[in-house]
Design an enzyme around this catalytic site. Structure first.
Site, PDB file in Angstrom:
ATOM      1  N   TYR A 185     -15.086   4.404   7.630  1.00 50.53           N
ATOM      2  CA  TYR A 185     -15.502   3.013   7.440  1.00 50.53           C
ATOM      3  C   TYR A 185     -16.946   2.741   7.844  1.00 50.53           C
ATOM      4  O   TYR A 185     -17.270   1.688   8.376  1.00 50.53           O
ATOM      5  CB  TYR A 185     -14.524   2.070   8.157  1.00 50.53           C
ATOM      6  CG  TYR A 185     -13.226   1.996   7.397  1.00 50.53           C
ATOM      7  CD1 TYR A 185     -13.128   1.220   6.235  1.00 50.53           C
ATOM      8  CD2 TYR A 185     -12.118   2.746   7.774  1.00 50.53           C
ATOM      9  CE1 TYR A 185     -11.963   1.187   5.505  1.00 50.53           C
ATOM     10  CE2 TYR A 185     -10.939   2.712   7.048  1.00 50.53           C
ATOM     11  CZ  TYR A 185     -10.871   1.929   5.915  1.00 50.53           C
ATOM     12  OH  TYR A 185      -9.716   1.887   5.176  1.00 50.53           O
ATOM     13  N   ASP A 242     -12.958   3.084  -1.046  1.00 47.91           N
ATOM     14  CA  ASP A 242     -12.109   3.340   0.109  1.00 47.91           C
ATOM     15  C   ASP A 242     -12.903   4.172   1.091  1.00 47.91           C
ATOM     16  O   ASP A 242     -14.121   4.143   1.079  1.00 47.91           O
ATOM     17  CB  ASP A 242     -10.812   3.995  -0.372  1.00 47.91           C
ATOM     18  CG  ASP A 242      -9.621   3.600   0.475  1.00 47.91           C
ATOM     19  OD1 ASP A 242      -9.817   3.127   1.595  1.00 47.91           O
ATOM     20  OD2 ASP A 242      -8.486   3.785   0.006  1.00 47.91           O
ATOM     21  N   HIS A 243     -12.200   4.881   1.937  1.00 47.09           N
ATOM     22  CA  HIS A 243     -12.884   5.673   2.959  1.00 47.09           C
ATOM     23  C   HIS A 243     -14.142   6.327   2.403  1.00 47.09           C
ATOM     24  O   HIS A 243     -14.114   6.928   1.329  1.00 47.09           O
ATOM     25  CB  HIS A 243     -11.963   6.781   3.462  1.00 47.09           C
ATOM     26  CG  HIS A 243     -10.673   6.266   3.991  1.00 47.09           C
ATOM     27  ND1 HIS A 243      -9.578   7.054   4.165  1.00 47.09           N
ATOM     28  CD2 HIS A 243     -10.303   5.022   4.368  1.00 47.09           C
ATOM     29  CE1 HIS A 243      -8.579   6.326   4.640  1.00 47.09           C
ATOM     30  NE2 HIS A 243      -8.994   5.083   4.765  1.00 47.09           N
ATOM     31  N   HIS A 285       0.856  -1.197   0.000  1.00 37.57           N
ATOM     32  CA  HIS A 285       0.000   0.000   0.000  1.00 37.57           C
ATOM     33  C   HIS A 285       0.887   1.241   0.000  1.00 37.57           C
ATOM     34  O   HIS A 285       1.890   1.281   0.701  1.00 37.57           O
ATOM     35  CB  HIS A 285      -0.914  -0.001   1.232  1.00 37.57           C
ATOM     36  CG  HIS A 285      -1.981   1.041   1.176  1.00 37.57           C
ATOM     37  ND1 HIS A 285      -1.741   2.359   1.483  1.00 37.57           N
ATOM     38  CD2 HIS A 285      -3.282   0.967   0.805  1.00 37.57           C
ATOM     39  CE1 HIS A 285      -2.871   3.053   1.319  1.00 37.57           C
ATOM     40  NE2 HIS A 285      -3.822   2.235   0.900  1.00 37.57           N
ATOM     41  N   CYS A 321      -3.833   2.504  -4.651  1.00 37.16           N
ATOM     42  CA  CYS A 321      -4.784   3.290  -3.861  1.00 37.16           C
ATOM     43  C   CYS A 321      -4.829   4.696  -4.438  1.00 37.16           C
ATOM     44  O   CYS A 321      -3.885   5.466  -4.264  1.00 37.16           O
ATOM     45  CB  CYS A 321      -4.357   3.309  -2.394  1.00 37.16           C
ATOM     46  SG  CYS A 321      -5.462   4.309  -1.361  1.00 37.16           S
ATOM     47  N   HIS A 347      -7.736   0.182  -4.337  1.00 36.72           N
ATOM     48  CA  HIS A 347      -8.571   1.031  -3.492  1.00 36.72           C
ATOM     49  C   HIS A 347      -8.931   2.219  -4.361  1.00 36.72           C
ATOM     50  O   HIS A 347      -8.021   2.942  -4.786  1.00 36.72           O
ATOM     51  CB  HIS A 347      -7.787   1.576  -2.307  1.00 36.72           C
ATOM     52  CG  HIS A 347      -7.364   0.556  -1.296  1.00 36.72           C
ATOM     53  ND1 HIS A 347      -6.578   0.877  -0.213  1.00 36.72           N
ATOM     54  CD2 HIS A 347      -7.655  -0.767  -1.187  1.00 36.72           C
ATOM     55  CE1 HIS A 347      -6.385  -0.222   0.525  1.00 36.72           C
ATOM     56  NE2 HIS A 347      -7.011  -1.228  -0.052  1.00 36.72           N
TER      57      HIS A 347
HETATM   58 MN   LIG Z   1      -5.945   2.836   0.529  1.00 35.91          MN
END
Ligand SMILES: [Mn+2]
Length: 355
Positions: A331, A317-318, A207, A245, A272
Protein backbone atom coordinates in the site's frame (compact mmCIF):
# COMPACT_ATOMS: atom_id res chain seq x y z
CA UNK A 1 -15.97 3.57 -13.87
CA UNK A 2 -14.42 5.59 -11.05
CA UNK A 3 -10.69 5.14 -10.46
CA UNK A 4 -9.91 5.11 -6.75
CA UNK A 5 -7.18 4.28 -4.29
CA UNK A 6 -7.62 2.51 -0.98
CA UNK A 7 -6.85 4.82 1.92
CA UNK A 8 -6.56 3.74 5.55
CA UNK A 9 -7.11 7.13 7.13
CA UNK A 10 -4.77 9.86 8.33
CA UNK A 11 -3.69 7.97 11.47
CA UNK A 12 -2.73 4.76 9.69
CA UNK A 13 -1.72 5.52 6.11
CA UNK A 14 1.64 6.84 4.92
CA UNK A 15 -0.05 8.17 1.79
CA UNK A 16 -1.88 11.50 2.02
CA UNK A 17 -5.13 12.53 0.40
CA UNK A 18 -3.24 15.35 -1.29
CA UNK A 19 -0.94 12.83 -2.96
CA UNK A 20 -3.90 10.72 -4.07
CA UNK A 21 -5.62 13.80 -5.45
CA UNK A 22 -2.57 14.45 -7.65
CA UNK A 23 -2.65 11.05 -9.37
CA UNK A 24 -4.22 11.82 -12.73
CA UNK A 25 -7.60 10.21 -13.19
CA UNK A 26 -8.11 9.24 -9.56
CA UNK A 27 -11.31 10.83 -8.34
CA UNK A 28 -12.06 9.01 -5.12
CA UNK A 29 -10.90 6.81 -2.33
CA UNK A 30 -12.16 3.68 -0.69
CA UNK A 31 -11.71 3.85 3.02
CA UNK A 32 -12.86 2.49 6.35
CA UNK A 33 -12.91 3.26 10.04
CA UNK A 34 -9.70 1.33 10.49
CA UNK A 35 -9.82 1.36 14.27
CA UNK A 36 -13.34 -0.06 14.44
CA UNK A 37 -13.77 -3.55 15.88
CA UNK A 38 -15.72 -6.18 13.91
CA UNK A 39 -19.21 -6.45 15.36
CA UNK A 40 -19.66 -2.90 16.63
CA UNK A 41 -22.06 -0.38 15.11
CA UNK A 42 -20.22 2.53 13.48
CA UNK A 43 -20.98 5.96 14.84
CA UNK A 44 -22.48 8.49 12.49
CA UNK A 45 -20.07 11.20 13.66
CA UNK A 46 -17.07 9.12 12.69
CA UNK A 47 -18.53 8.22 9.30
CA UNK A 48 -19.24 11.87 8.54
CA UNK A 49 -15.81 13.02 9.77
CA UNK A 50 -14.16 10.54 7.39
CA UNK A 51 -16.36 11.59 4.52
CA UNK A 52 -15.83 15.29 5.13
CA UNK A 53 -12.08 14.94 5.40
CA UNK A 54 -11.98 13.15 2.03
CA UNK A 55 -14.28 15.66 0.37
CA UNK A 56 -12.28 18.58 1.78
CA UNK A 57 -9.28 17.12 -0.06
CA UNK A 58 -11.21 17.25 -3.34
CA UNK A 59 -11.96 13.53 -3.49
CA UNK A 60 -15.06 11.39 -3.11
CA UNK A 61 -15.60 8.57 -0.63
CA UNK A 62 -16.84 5.99 -3.12
CA UNK A 63 -17.19 3.03 -0.83
CA UNK A 64 -16.10 1.26 2.31
CA UNK A 65 -13.47 -1.45 2.40
CA UNK A 66 -14.30 -3.09 4.63
CA UNK A 67 -17.08 -3.37 7.16
CA UNK A 68 -15.76 -6.56 8.73
CA UNK A 69 -18.00 -9.42 9.73
CA UNK A 70 -17.86 -10.71 13.29
CA UNK A 71 -16.84 -14.35 13.64
CA UNK A 72 -20.16 -15.16 15.38
CA UNK A 73 -21.89 -14.41 12.07
CA UNK A 74 -19.49 -16.59 10.10
CA UNK A 75 -19.79 -19.56 12.45
CA UNK A 76 -23.52 -19.00 13.01
CA UNK A 77 -23.47 -18.99 16.82
CA UNK A 78 -26.60 -17.79 18.68
CA UNK A 79 -25.09 -14.37 19.50
CA UNK A 80 -24.88 -13.58 15.79
CA UNK A 81 -28.25 -11.79 15.98
CA UNK A 82 -26.80 -8.94 17.98
CA UNK A 83 -23.85 -8.58 15.60
CA UNK A 84 -26.09 -8.65 12.54
CA UNK A 85 -28.26 -5.96 14.15
CA UNK A 86 -25.13 -3.86 14.65
CA UNK A 87 -24.12 -4.47 11.04
CA UNK A 88 -27.54 -3.30 9.90
CA UNK A 89 -27.17 -0.16 12.01
CA UNK A 90 -23.81 0.52 10.37
CA UNK A 91 -25.31 0.06 6.91
CA UNK A 92 -28.19 2.36 7.79
CA UNK A 93 -25.80 5.08 8.90
CA UNK A 94 -23.61 4.63 5.83
CA UNK A 95 -26.68 4.89 3.63
CA UNK A 96 -27.80 8.03 5.40
CA UNK A 97 -24.32 9.45 4.73
CA UNK A 98 -24.86 8.74 1.01
CA UNK A 99 -22.35 5.87 0.84
CA UNK A 100 -23.56 3.05 -1.37
CA UNK A 101 -20.87 0.38 -1.68
CA UNK A 102 -19.57 -1.88 1.07
CA UNK A 103 -16.82 -4.45 0.55
CA UNK A 104 -16.53 -7.31 3.03
CA UNK A 105 -15.23 -10.83 3.14
CA UNK A 106 -16.35 -14.10 4.65
CA UNK A 107 -12.98 -15.71 5.26
CA UNK A 108 -12.60 -17.72 8.48
CA UNK A 109 -9.84 -16.64 10.90
CA UNK A 110 -7.40 -15.20 8.40
CA UNK A 111 -7.88 -12.42 5.96
CA UNK A 112 -5.60 -12.60 2.91
CA UNK A 113 -2.51 -14.75 3.39
CA UNK A 114 1.00 -14.23 2.04
CA UNK A 115 4.22 -15.97 3.04
CA UNK A 116 6.52 -13.06 2.20
CA UNK A 117 5.81 -9.36 2.41
CA UNK A 118 9.03 -8.17 0.81
CA UNK A 119 10.35 -10.62 -1.77
CA UNK A 120 13.08 -8.92 -3.78
CA UNK A 121 12.60 -8.94 -7.53
CA UNK A 122 15.37 -8.63 -10.16
CA UNK A 123 14.78 -4.87 -10.46
CA UNK A 124 15.25 -4.39 -6.70
CA UNK A 125 11.59 -3.72 -5.98
CA UNK A 126 9.96 -5.77 -3.23
CA UNK A 127 6.59 -7.45 -3.41
CA UNK A 128 4.21 -9.66 -1.47
CA UNK A 129 4.54 -13.30 -2.42
CA UNK A 130 3.04 -16.70 -1.63
CA UNK A 131 4.51 -20.18 -1.64
CA UNK A 132 2.30 -23.10 -0.72
CA UNK A 133 5.32 -25.11 0.40
CA UNK A 134 6.07 -22.46 3.04
CA UNK A 135 2.48 -22.51 4.33
CA UNK A 136 2.55 -26.31 4.56
CA UNK A 137 5.55 -26.06 6.89
CA UNK A 138 4.12 -23.34 9.15
CA UNK A 139 1.64 -23.42 11.96
CA UNK A 140 -0.77 -20.49 12.07
CA UNK A 141 0.87 -18.75 15.03
CA UNK A 142 4.23 -18.67 13.31
CA UNK A 143 2.53 -17.29 10.26
CA UNK A 144 1.39 -14.32 12.29
CA UNK A 145 4.85 -13.73 13.76
CA UNK A 146 6.45 -13.72 10.32
CA UNK A 147 3.84 -11.32 8.94
CA UNK A 148 4.28 -8.99 11.90
CA UNK A 149 8.07 -8.96 11.63
CA UNK A 150 7.86 -7.99 7.99
CA UNK A 151 5.20 -5.29 8.03
CA UNK A 152 7.28 -2.08 8.32
CA UNK A 153 5.65 -1.35 11.65
CA UNK A 154 2.18 -1.06 10.19
CA UNK A 155 -0.83 -3.08 11.23
CA UNK A 156 -2.02 -5.07 8.29
CA UNK A 157 -5.75 -5.41 7.70
CA UNK A 158 -6.94 -8.77 8.95
CA UNK A 159 -3.72 -9.34 10.90
CA UNK A 160 -4.39 -7.13 13.92
CA UNK A 161 -2.42 -8.23 17.02
CA UNK A 162 -5.57 -8.41 19.21
CA UNK A 163 -7.05 -10.84 16.76
CA UNK A 164 -4.00 -13.00 16.47
CA UNK A 165 -3.69 -13.20 20.26
CA UNK A 166 -6.81 -15.37 20.27
CA UNK A 167 -5.96 -17.44 17.28
CA UNK A 168 -6.36 -20.78 19.07
CA UNK A 169 -9.87 -19.82 20.21
CA UNK A 170 -10.68 -18.76 16.66
CA UNK A 171 -9.62 -22.11 15.26
CA UNK A 172 -11.72 -23.84 17.91
CA UNK A 173 -14.77 -21.75 16.93
CA UNK A 174 -14.53 -22.92 13.33
CA UNK A 175 -13.91 -26.58 14.11
CA UNK A 176 -17.41 -27.68 13.02
CA UNK A 177 -17.80 -25.21 10.17
CA UNK A 178 -17.41 -26.73 6.72
CA UNK A 179 -18.09 -25.20 3.30
CA UNK A 180 -21.83 -25.98 3.45
CA UNK A 181 -22.22 -24.42 6.86
CA UNK A 182 -20.29 -21.34 5.81
CA UNK A 183 -22.56 -20.96 2.77
CA UNK A 184 -25.62 -21.30 4.99
CA UNK A 185 -24.33 -18.70 7.45
CA UNK A 186 -23.53 -16.31 4.62
CA UNK A 187 -27.03 -16.77 3.20
CA UNK A 188 -28.58 -16.10 6.59
CA UNK A 189 -26.53 -12.92 7.00
CA UNK A 190 -27.36 -11.64 3.51
CA UNK A 191 -31.07 -12.28 3.87
CA UNK A 192 -31.07 -10.31 7.09
CA UNK A 193 -29.24 -7.30 5.61
CA UNK A 194 -30.89 -7.11 2.16
CA UNK A 195 -33.86 -5.01 3.35
CA UNK A 196 -31.59 -2.21 4.59
CA UNK A 197 -29.49 -2.49 1.41
CA UNK A 198 -32.67 -2.16 -0.66
CA UNK A 199 -33.83 0.82 1.37
CA UNK A 200 -30.57 2.78 1.03
CA UNK A 201 -29.39 1.32 -2.29
CA UNK A 202 -26.24 -0.17 -0.78
CA UNK A 203 -24.29 -2.56 -2.96
CA UNK A 204 -22.67 -5.31 -0.95
CA UNK A 205 -19.48 -6.52 -2.61
CA UNK A 206 -17.99 -9.70 -1.23
CA UNK A 207 -14.25 -9.96 -1.60
CA UNK A 208 -12.90 -13.35 -2.68
CA UNK A 209 -10.85 -15.51 -0.38
CA UNK A 210 -7.16 -15.04 -0.92
CA UNK A 211 -5.58 -17.34 -1.85
CA UNK A 212 -8.59 -19.00 -3.45
CA UNK A 213 -8.27 -22.31 -1.65
CA UNK A 214 -8.34 -23.72 1.87
CA UNK A 215 -5.45 -22.63 4.07
CA UNK A 216 -4.63 -24.42 7.36
CA UNK A 217 -7.64 -26.69 6.83
CA UNK A 218 -10.16 -23.83 7.17
CA UNK A 219 -13.16 -23.74 4.82
CA UNK A 220 -13.10 -21.17 2.03
CA UNK A 221 -16.00 -20.68 -0.35
CA UNK A 222 -15.57 -17.47 -2.38
CA UNK A 223 -12.98 -19.00 -4.64
CA UNK A 224 -14.32 -19.74 -8.13
CA UNK A 225 -17.07 -19.14 -10.67
CA UNK A 226 -19.26 -22.03 -9.56
CA UNK A 227 -19.33 -20.93 -5.93
CA UNK A 228 -19.80 -17.25 -6.62
CA UNK A 229 -22.71 -17.92 -8.98
CA UNK A 230 -24.21 -20.15 -6.31
CA UNK A 231 -23.93 -17.26 -3.89
CA UNK A 232 -25.54 -14.81 -6.33
CA UNK A 233 -28.42 -17.23 -6.86
CA UNK A 234 -28.98 -18.13 -3.22
CA UNK A 235 -29.78 -14.49 -2.43
CA UNK A 236 -30.90 -13.24 -5.81
CA UNK A 237 -30.88 -9.51 -5.22
CA UNK A 238 -28.74 -7.07 -7.25
CA UNK A 239 -27.46 -5.60 -3.97
CA UNK A 240 -25.88 -8.96 -3.25
CA UNK A 241 -22.80 -8.55 -5.43
CA UNK A 242 -19.08 -9.00 -5.57
CA UNK A 243 -15.75 -7.29 -5.46
CA UNK A 244 -14.02 -8.67 -8.50
CA UNK A 245 -10.41 -8.97 -7.34
CA UNK A 246 -8.24 -10.26 -10.16
CA UNK A 247 -5.30 -10.87 -7.85
CA UNK A 248 -7.35 -13.05 -5.50
CA UNK A 249 -9.39 -15.11 -7.97
CA UNK A 250 -6.25 -15.22 -10.08
CA UNK A 251 -4.33 -17.14 -7.40
CA UNK A 252 -6.03 -20.23 -8.83
CA UNK A 253 -4.87 -20.57 -12.43
CA UNK A 254 -8.01 -22.57 -13.24
CA UNK A 255 -10.08 -19.40 -12.82
CA UNK A 256 -10.65 -17.78 -16.23
CA UNK A 257 -10.83 -14.15 -15.09
CA UNK A 258 -12.48 -12.50 -18.14
CA UNK A 259 -15.02 -15.33 -18.29
CA UNK A 260 -15.84 -14.92 -14.60
CA UNK A 261 -16.32 -11.17 -15.07
CA UNK A 262 -18.73 -11.73 -17.97
CA UNK A 263 -20.71 -14.27 -15.95
CA UNK A 264 -21.19 -11.69 -13.17
CA UNK A 265 -22.75 -8.97 -15.28
CA UNK A 266 -24.75 -6.59 -13.09
CA UNK A 267 -23.32 -8.01 -9.87
CA UNK A 268 -19.79 -6.58 -9.86
CA UNK A 269 -19.96 -3.52 -7.62
CA UNK A 270 -16.26 -2.96 -7.05
CA UNK A 271 -13.11 -4.04 -8.87
CA UNK A 272 -9.57 -4.64 -7.64
CA UNK A 273 -7.34 -5.01 -10.65
CA UNK A 274 -3.79 -6.24 -10.32
CA UNK A 275 -1.44 -8.76 -11.82
CA UNK A 276 0.38 -11.77 -10.42
CA UNK A 277 3.47 -13.47 -11.71
CA UNK A 278 3.46 -17.24 -11.29
CA UNK A 279 6.83 -18.92 -10.94
CA UNK A 280 5.19 -22.32 -10.38
CA UNK A 281 1.45 -23.07 -9.98
CA UNK A 282 1.87 -22.75 -6.18
CA UNK A 283 4.35 -19.89 -6.05
CA UNK A 284 3.36 -16.42 -7.12
CA UNK A 285 4.36 -12.85 -6.49
CA UNK A 286 2.47 -9.58 -6.86
CA UNK A 287 4.10 -8.07 -9.93
CA UNK A 288 3.61 -4.63 -11.42
CA UNK A 289 0.17 -4.08 -12.95
CA UNK A 290 1.33 -4.33 -16.58
CA UNK A 291 0.43 -7.49 -18.50
CA UNK A 292 4.06 -7.84 -19.56
CA UNK A 293 5.27 -8.07 -15.96
CA UNK A 294 3.00 -10.88 -14.81
CA UNK A 295 0.84 -13.82 -15.85
CA UNK A 296 -2.51 -12.13 -16.60
CA UNK A 297 -3.73 -10.32 -19.69
CA UNK A 298 -4.80 -7.05 -18.09
CA UNK A 299 -6.28 -5.76 -21.34
CA UNK A 300 -8.67 -8.73 -21.46
CA UNK A 301 -9.68 -8.13 -17.84
CA UNK A 302 -10.43 -4.46 -18.46
CA UNK A 303 -12.21 -5.30 -21.72
CA UNK A 304 -14.47 -7.77 -19.91
CA UNK A 305 -15.34 -5.08 -17.35
CA UNK A 306 -16.12 -2.71 -20.20
CA UNK A 307 -18.24 -5.32 -21.98
CA UNK A 308 -20.50 -5.88 -18.97
CA UNK A 309 -20.99 -2.13 -18.54
CA UNK A 310 -19.11 -1.97 -15.25
CA UNK A 311 -19.57 1.48 -13.74
CA UNK A 312 -18.56 1.11 -10.10
CA UNK A 313 -15.40 2.09 -8.29
CA UNK A 314 -12.22 0.33 -9.34
CA UNK A 315 -8.78 0.44 -7.80
CA UNK A 316 -5.29 -0.75 -8.49
CA UNK A 317 -4.48 -3.30 -5.86
CA UNK A 318 -1.33 -4.08 -3.95
CA UNK A 319 1.64 -2.33 -5.47
CA UNK A 320 5.33 -3.14 -5.35
CA UNK A 321 7.55 -1.18 -3.01
CA UNK A 322 9.73 0.96 -5.27
CA UNK A 323 11.89 4.10 -5.19
CA UNK A 324 12.84 3.47 -1.53
CA UNK A 325 9.36 4.12 -0.26
CA UNK A 326 8.58 2.84 3.25
CA UNK A 327 4.90 2.01 3.67
CA UNK A 328 2.47 -0.72 4.59
CA UNK A 329 3.38 -3.66 2.34
CA UNK A 330 1.31 -3.46 -0.83
CA UNK A 331 0.00 0.00 0.00
CA UNK A 332 2.67 2.48 -0.97
CA UNK A 333 1.94 5.43 -3.19
CA UNK A 334 4.25 5.07 -6.16
CA UNK A 335 3.46 1.71 -7.67
CA UNK A 336 -0.25 2.02 -7.06
CA UNK A 337 -0.17 5.40 -8.81
CA UNK A 338 1.56 3.73 -11.76
CA UNK A 339 -1.09 1.02 -11.66
CA UNK A 340 -3.93 3.55 -11.69
CA UNK A 341 -2.39 5.40 -14.65
CA UNK A 342 -1.92 2.15 -16.56
CA UNK A 343 -5.48 0.93 -15.93
CA UNK A 344 -6.83 4.33 -16.95
CA UNK A 345 -4.78 4.09 -20.15
CA UNK A 346 -6.18 0.68 -20.98
CA UNK A 347 -9.69 1.94 -20.28
CA UNK A 348 -9.31 5.01 -22.50
CA UNK A 349 -8.06 2.86 -25.36
CA UNK A 350 -10.95 0.40 -24.93
CA UNK A 351 -13.57 3.15 -24.80
CA UNK A 352 -12.18 4.90 -27.89
CA UNK A 353 -11.83 1.70 -29.91
CA UNK A 354 -15.53 0.96 -29.28
CA UNK A 355 -16.82 4.25 -30.69
MN1 LIG B 1 -8.44 -7.46 -3.51
Amino acid sequence: MDMTLRWYGRKFDTVTLKQIRQIPGVTGVISTLYDSVPGEAWETDKILALKNEIEDAGLKLLGIESVNIHDAIKVGSPDREQYIDNYITTLERLGQADIHMVCYNFMPVFDWTRTELARVRPDGSTVLAYTQEAVDKLNPEDMFASIEADSNGSILPGWEPERMAKIKDLFAMYKDVDDEKLFANLKYFLERIMPVCDKYDINMAIHPDDPAWSVFGLPRIIINKENILRMMKMVDNPHNGVTFCSGSYGTNLENDLPDMIRSLKGRIHFAHVRNLKFNTPTDFEESAHLSSDGSFDMYEIMLALYDIGFNGPIRPDHGRMIWDEVAMPGYGLYDRALGAAYLNGLWEAIVKSHR
